[in-house]
Write a protein that holds these residues in place. Structure first.
Motif, PDB file in Angstrom:
ATOM      1  N   PRO A 168     -25.109  27.933  37.313  1.00  0.00           N
ATOM      2  CA  PRO A 168     -24.914  27.066  38.396  1.00  0.00           C
ATOM      3  C   PRO A 168     -23.355  26.795  38.845  1.00  0.00           C
ATOM      4  CG  PRO A 168     -25.918  26.084  36.327  1.00  0.00           C
ATOM      5  CD  PRO A 168     -25.516  27.344  36.091  1.00  0.00           C
ATOM      6  N   LYS A 169     -22.792  26.211  39.709  1.00  0.00           N
ATOM      7  CA  LYS A 169     -21.628  26.152  40.506  1.00  0.00           C
ATOM      8  C   LYS A 169     -20.874  27.511  40.503  1.00  0.00           C
ATOM      9  CE  LYS A 169     -21.384  21.651  38.251  1.00  0.00           C
ATOM     10  NZ  LYS A 169     -21.183  20.770  37.090  1.00  0.00           N
ATOM     11  N   VAL A 170     -20.365  28.121  39.522  1.00  0.00           N
ATOM     12  CA  VAL A 170     -19.711  29.284  39.495  1.00  0.00           C
ATOM     13  C   VAL A 170     -20.316  30.514  39.106  1.00  0.00           C
ATOM     14  CG1 VAL A 170     -17.506  30.284  39.080  1.00  0.00           C
ATOM     15  CG2 VAL A 170     -17.680  27.758  39.465  1.00  0.00           C
ATOM     16  N   ASP A 171     -20.708  31.462  39.608  1.00  0.00           N
ATOM     17  CA  ASP A 171     -21.589  32.399  39.143  1.00  0.00           C
ATOM     18  C   ASP A 171     -20.804  33.377  38.401  1.00  0.00           C
ATOM     19  OD1 ASP A 171     -20.514  34.318  40.545  1.00  0.00           O
ATOM     20  OD2 ASP A 171     -22.033  34.470  42.045  1.00  0.00           O
ATOM     21  N   GLY A 172     -21.484  34.351  37.540  1.00  0.00           N
ATOM     22  CA  GLY A 172     -20.791  35.283  36.615  1.00  0.00           C
ATOM     23  C   GLY A 172     -19.688  35.962  37.079  1.00  0.00           C
ATOM     24  N   SER A 175     -18.886  44.499  39.205  1.00  0.00           N
ATOM     25  CA  SER A 175     -18.183  44.076  37.649  1.00  0.00           C
ATOM     26  C   SER A 175     -17.601  45.277  37.318  1.00  0.00           C
ATOM     27  CB  SER A 175     -19.785  43.904  36.759  1.00  0.00           C
ATOM     28  OG  SER A 175     -20.436  43.114  37.216  1.00  0.00           O
ATOM     29  N   TYR A 176     -17.632  46.389  37.331  1.00  0.00           N
ATOM     30  CA  TYR A 176     -16.742  47.459  36.858  1.00  0.00           C
ATOM     31  C   TYR A 176     -15.470  47.355  37.465  1.00  0.00           C
ATOM     32  CZ  TYR A 176     -20.014  49.176  33.321  1.00  0.00           C
ATOM     33  OH  TYR A 176     -20.878  49.093  32.130  1.00  0.00           O
ATOM     34  N   LYS A 177     -15.436  47.277  38.764  1.00  0.00           N
ATOM     35  CA  LYS A 177     -14.331  47.197  39.756  1.00  0.00           C
ATOM     36  C   LYS A 177     -13.346  46.028  39.164  1.00  0.00           C
ATOM     37  CE  LYS A 177     -15.208  49.770  44.030  1.00  0.00           C
ATOM     38  NZ  LYS A 177     -15.802  49.535  45.338  1.00  0.00           N
ATOM     39  N   ALA A 195     -18.271  45.588  29.416  1.00  0.00           N
ATOM     40  CA  ALA A 195     -19.707  46.135  29.283  1.00  0.00           C
ATOM     41  C   ALA A 195     -20.648  45.497  30.369  1.00  0.00           C
ATOM     42  CB  ALA A 195     -20.178  45.999  27.915  1.00  0.00           C
ATOM     43  N   PHE A 196     -21.621  46.093  30.424  1.00  0.00           N
ATOM     44  CA  PHE A 196     -22.810  45.446  31.358  1.00  0.00           C
ATOM     45  C   PHE A 196     -23.991  45.751  30.709  1.00  0.00           C
ATOM     46  CE2 PHE A 196     -25.560  44.896  34.636  1.00  0.00           C
ATOM     47  CZ  PHE A 196     -24.844  44.103  35.729  1.00  0.00           C
ATOM     48  N   ILE A 197     -24.680  44.872  30.331  1.00  0.00           N
ATOM     49  CA  ILE A 197     -25.852  44.875  29.887  1.00  0.00           C
ATOM     50  C   ILE A 197     -27.155  44.115  30.305  1.00  0.00           C
ATOM     51  CG2 ILE A 197     -27.320  44.369  27.220  1.00  0.00           C
ATOM     52  CD1 ILE A 197     -24.695  45.683  26.704  1.00  0.00           C
ATOM     53  N   GLN A 198     -28.431  45.050  30.764  1.00  0.00           N
ATOM     54  CA  GLN A 198     -29.256  44.321  31.217  1.00  0.00           C
ATOM     55  C   GLN A 198     -30.320  43.825  30.108  1.00  0.00           C
ATOM     56  OE1 GLN A 198     -32.221  46.826  33.450  1.00  0.00           O
ATOM     57  NE2 GLN A 198     -32.578  44.994  34.408  1.00  0.00           N
TER      58      GLN A 198
END
Lengths: 513, 167
Positions: B82-86, B119-121, B126-129
């Motif tokens: 909410p409000k500000v996203d990841g 995200s990487y840029k 790290a990026f996890i699903q």
């Protein structure tokens, strides 16, 4: 050689002798055959040209009736003329030459033109007939006429309206199509300005073209037609396309204008444009709908993932933390909840994957299919470690494909083969290539339970399953995904099977030469 | 809201704080349960709202007492908030010299290609699903916790900017 002039009868001798000196030089110098006839129709004088034209010697003709060399009817005319007043006769000759056929001594005939000229003399009226052989002119004329007839025929045969215009912009010739198209009678248009039927900008163009050299004008006409508006007699207008073609003539430069009614063409064009517009709109709608659908499915799938995890998570926690306090029946139910959640999770992930393939761009590169198959088999080995499986992996060609997606195809096909051959010991799974109806295909064959060909069309539908879940687990998305990937590569996938006797999946893919 | 979960007694002196930004309380509970089971972090902060997460990281409002020189050892960041996203939170952290050294791990349900690229840029670590299956999810949490809180050497204090607000 004998005297050029002899005279009969005797009483005319004296006067004729006088005439001789006066006319002799004149007569012989004339380019035409000249014959002088008296009122009785007898030839009294002739020149060398007359001898030559009619093929007689002078003596053979002198004193003879003029009908020897001139047709019967005309001789009477000659006499009649002689009987008229000099004024009448003079008026007569002004009308131009009279065309007749001359008789030669050898019986042949030739076209000639005669000019009569009366001559008052002591013995009464004499008539001088100047006779010109017009066979050369006649031939030329008839050639011209023939040419014109041909041109005319060509003009009339043309499917287009044809109008020939001079440099003043006047219509000098037109064909029947032009009459029909513009609704005028020929006579109404001849001599009229071409602006009458082609109002806009055309006359100027035409003049400009005509003023150029013939080469320029020719170069001009080679281009495509010029689109203009034609106007009918009733005021109605229609779209036309014209082609100009210059024509050097004795009357100066003429321009032949081929006029094509492009109403139908225009209508077709407009129709096509409309269709295209519809198509573009339709495509845009479809693209939007597709994007919406993908958005929907991916967001639904995403939003489903959390609750599914929560169901399986809390069921697991419940069984871990409180399992010992629960009756066995309750633990069974918890297991079912976990199992259901797990299956739902698989479904959602498969669906997401399928949706992703639709959007994903292909990274196509030459790929040795054999290495892809080896990798797929390796990925599946853990699934069948407890079974005897005989792998028959033939050598496959190199194709242009997206490696990741192609591996997915083989993983899905092989996993399908493994699943449905589970009752077999050993399971035999074969991968190879062959030629079917001249088409090179890759195939994956198993000796499993097969399926009823009656339902073959349902094989690649999402969520379509041909076996009960209690027999063979699965989401019904694996084959659909494989088929989508092959289709995305421009190939086809199909299957053949016999109930209980195994199935073979075929697909085509572009080879790399 | 913030939930502080104290680790078991007997943890080391190192300040291994972990910040979990996750708006779904059940998901947060499952993650925290697994993290606690492995005794990875002394303190786990759970924040469910993007704006509050920024306050936490940038030591302002309710988190004024926090210090830039003592950031969490790792931030586990959900995408949909909410409000500000990841992604906005990631950008704010990575674009500020005081915070850019903090390891940030995106943990999300979605693995959209454009999110990955973005995200990487921006410099995600790290990026996890998150797996949909709970057992798989637990394994992933264990991996992430093991790697970032015990295998990985965290940035030293000097890596973070002066201990004063930017403005």
């Amino acid at each position: 050689m004998k005297s050029a002039l002899s005279v009969v009868p005797k009483d005319a001798e004296k006067r004729l002798a006088q005439m001789e000196g006066r006319y002799r030089g004149l007569l012989e110098a004339a380019p035409d055959a000249i014959v002088v006839v008296d009122t009785a129709g007898r030839i009294v004088l002739l020149n060398a040209q007359a001898e030559k034209q009619f093929g007689y010697l002078r003596d053979e003709l002198l004193g003879q009736q003029v009908t020897t060399i001139i047709p019967e009817g005309f001789a009477e005319r000659l006499l009649a003329d002689a009987l008229r007043s000099v004024e009448d006769t003079l008026a007569q000759q002004i009308g131009g030459g009279i065309e007749l056929l001359g008789h030669r001594k050898d019986g042949s005939e030739f076209p000639m033109e005669i000019m009569l000229s009366p001559l008052e003399s002591g013995e009464g009226m004499l008539i001088t007939a100047a006779i010109r052989n017009i066979s050369v002119r006649k031939a030329a004329e008839s050639h011209l006429a023939q040419m014109e007839r041909r041109y005319r025929a060509l003009l009339e045969a043309a499917p287009d309206a044809m109008v020939v215009v001079n440099t003043s912009g006047e219509i000098v010739l037109l064909n029947i199509q032009a009459e029909r198209k513009f609704g005028y009678h020929r006579d109404e248009l001849l001599g009229q300005q071409v602006k009458t039927i082609i109002p806009e900008g055309f006359a100027e163009r035409l003049l400009a073209d005509a003023l150029r050299s013939a080469e320029d004008a020719l170069a001009q006409q080679i281009g495509t037609g010029i689109e203009l508006i034609g106007r009918r007699k009733d005021g109605g207008e229609f779209p036309i396309e014209i082609m100009l073609s210059p024509l050097q003539s004795s009357d100066g430069m003429l321009v032949t204008t081929a006029i094509r009614d492009i109403t139908a063409h225009k209508a077709t064009e407009a129709h096509l444009l409309r269709l295209n517009e519809h198509l573009v709109n339709g495509n845009a709608l479809l693209a939007t709908a597709n994007a919406d659908l993908e958005m929907f499915s991916s967001s639904v799938a995403h939003d489903l993932r959390s609750p599914i995890r929560q169901i399986s998570g809390f069921a697991k926690i419940l069984s871990q933390d409180y399992g010992q306090q629960l009756p066995a029946e309750a633990n069974k139910h918890l297991d079912k909840i976990a199992h259901g959640a797990k299956q739902m999770g698989c479904l959602v992930d498969d669906l997401l994957h399928l949706a992703q393939i639709g959007r994903q761009a292909l990274a196509v590169q030459p790929t040795a299919l054999s290495s892809i198959v080896a990798a797929a088999v390796e990925a599946l080995l853990p699934e069948c470690s407890d079974r005897r499986v005989e792998w028959r992996l033939g050598k496959l060609r190199t194709v242009a494909c997206d490696r990741g997606l192609m591996k997915q195809v083989f993983v899905n096909l092989l996993s399908n083969a493994l699943k449905y051959s589970r009752p077999r010991d050993p399971a035999v799974i074969e991968v190879g290539q062959t030629t079917l109806n001249g088409e090179r295909v890759i195939f994956v064959r198993d000796n499993g339970v097969g399926f009823d060909m009656q339902y073959a069309d349902k094989l690649f539908g999402v969520f379509q399953r041909l076996h009960r879940a209690s027999e063979f687990e699965g989401t019904g998305i694996g084959l659909a995904t494989a088929e989508r990937i092959i289709r995305k590569h421009g190939g086809r996938m199909w299957a053949e099977a016999l109930q209980g006797r195994g199935a073979t999946f075929f697909f085509t893919i572009v080879p790399v030469e | 809201m913030i939930g502080e979960v104290s680790g078991e007694s007997g943890t080391t002196e190192t300040e291994n704080e972990l910040l979990l930004v996750e708006d779904n309380p059940s998901d947060a509970e499952l993650a925290v349960r697994e993290l606690r089971r492995h005794k990875f972090a002394k303190t786990i902060h759970v924040i469910s709202d993007g704006a509050e997460a920024l306050d936490f990281v940038f030591c302002r409002r309710a988190y004024q007492s926090r210090s830039f020189s003592r950031p969490p050892q790792v931030i586990l960041l959900d995408m949909k908030l909410p409000k500000v996203d990841g992604l906005q939170i990631l950008a704010a952290i990575k674009n500020d010299p005081r915070t850019c050294a903090i390891p940030v791990v995106i943990m999300t349900s979605s693995a959209e290609q454009r999110d990955l690229i973005e995200s990487y840029k921006m410099g995600v670590n790290a990026f996890i699903q998150k797996p949909v299956d709970f057992d798989d999810f637990c394994k992933v949490i264990a991996h992430v916790g093991t790697f970032w809180l015990s295998v990985n050497k965290p940035p030293p204090r000097e890596a973070f900017g002066p201990d004063s607000p930017a403005k």
